[in-house]
Design an enzyme around this catalytic site. Sequence first.
Site, short mmCIF file in Angstrom:
data_model
loop_
_atom_site.label_atom_id
_atom_site.label_comp_id
_atom_site.label_asym_id
_atom_site.label_seq_id
_atom_site.Cartn_x
_atom_site.Cartn_y
_atom_site.Cartn_z
N CYS A 97 -3.43 -1.62 5.62
CA CYS A 97 -2.82 -2.98 5.62
C CYS A 97 -1.56 -2.99 4.98
CB CYS A 97 -3.96 -3.64 4.69
SG CYS A 97 -4.01 -3.42 3.05
N GLU A 104 -8.01 3.17 1.60
CA GLU A 104 -6.68 4.01 1.03
C GLU A 104 -6.47 3.88 -0.53
OE1 GLU A 104 -5.93 2.15 5.12
OE2 GLU A 104 -6.96 1.76 3.67
N CYS A 143 -1.62 -1.45 1.46
CA CYS A 143 -2.01 -0.02 1.17
C CYS A 143 -0.68 0.57 1.81
CB CYS A 143 -3.11 0.20 1.96
SG CYS A 143 -4.85 -0.11 1.15
N ASN A 196 -13.76 1.63 2.04
CA ASN A 196 -13.63 0.18 1.71
C ASN A 196 -15.10 -0.29 0.92
OD1 ASN A 196 -14.87 0.54 4.44
ND2 ASN A 196 -14.41 -1.88 4.54
#
Length: 130
Positions: free
Chosen positions: A83, A52, A86, A39
């Site tokens: 999430c 991701e 993703c 991230n």
Amino acid sequence: MSLMDAAREVREKAYAPYSKFKVGAALRAEDGQVYVGCNVENVAYPEGTCAEAGAIAAMCAAGARRIVEVAVIGDSAHPVTPCGGCRQKIAEFAAPEVTVTMGTMAGLSVTMTVAELLPGAFGPGHMETE
């Protein structure tokens, strides 16, 4: 190196100065290559990038298009799930039966299929007209 180990390693490279919540993701493409992402936050929330999404972008940049396995890891009490956005991104490149292993830094993990993570996923079939 296992897919989860690759995710664990790339997690350390995450840029998360605001949330302090680092996430790593690794995926294996149909060609056998492993692609990783972490991230990357931005002070202008929500302009960051999920781990991701980074791994998927790396896969596409290399010319691969099919995911056969995914691993995601973060430092939390429970295995870190992708999430919603993703999950849809993974579903774009992975068959419903592809496994997604979600883990913690303490070694807990759970594995689900893409279909279990995103039931009723929006797909190319929805774009067809009669």
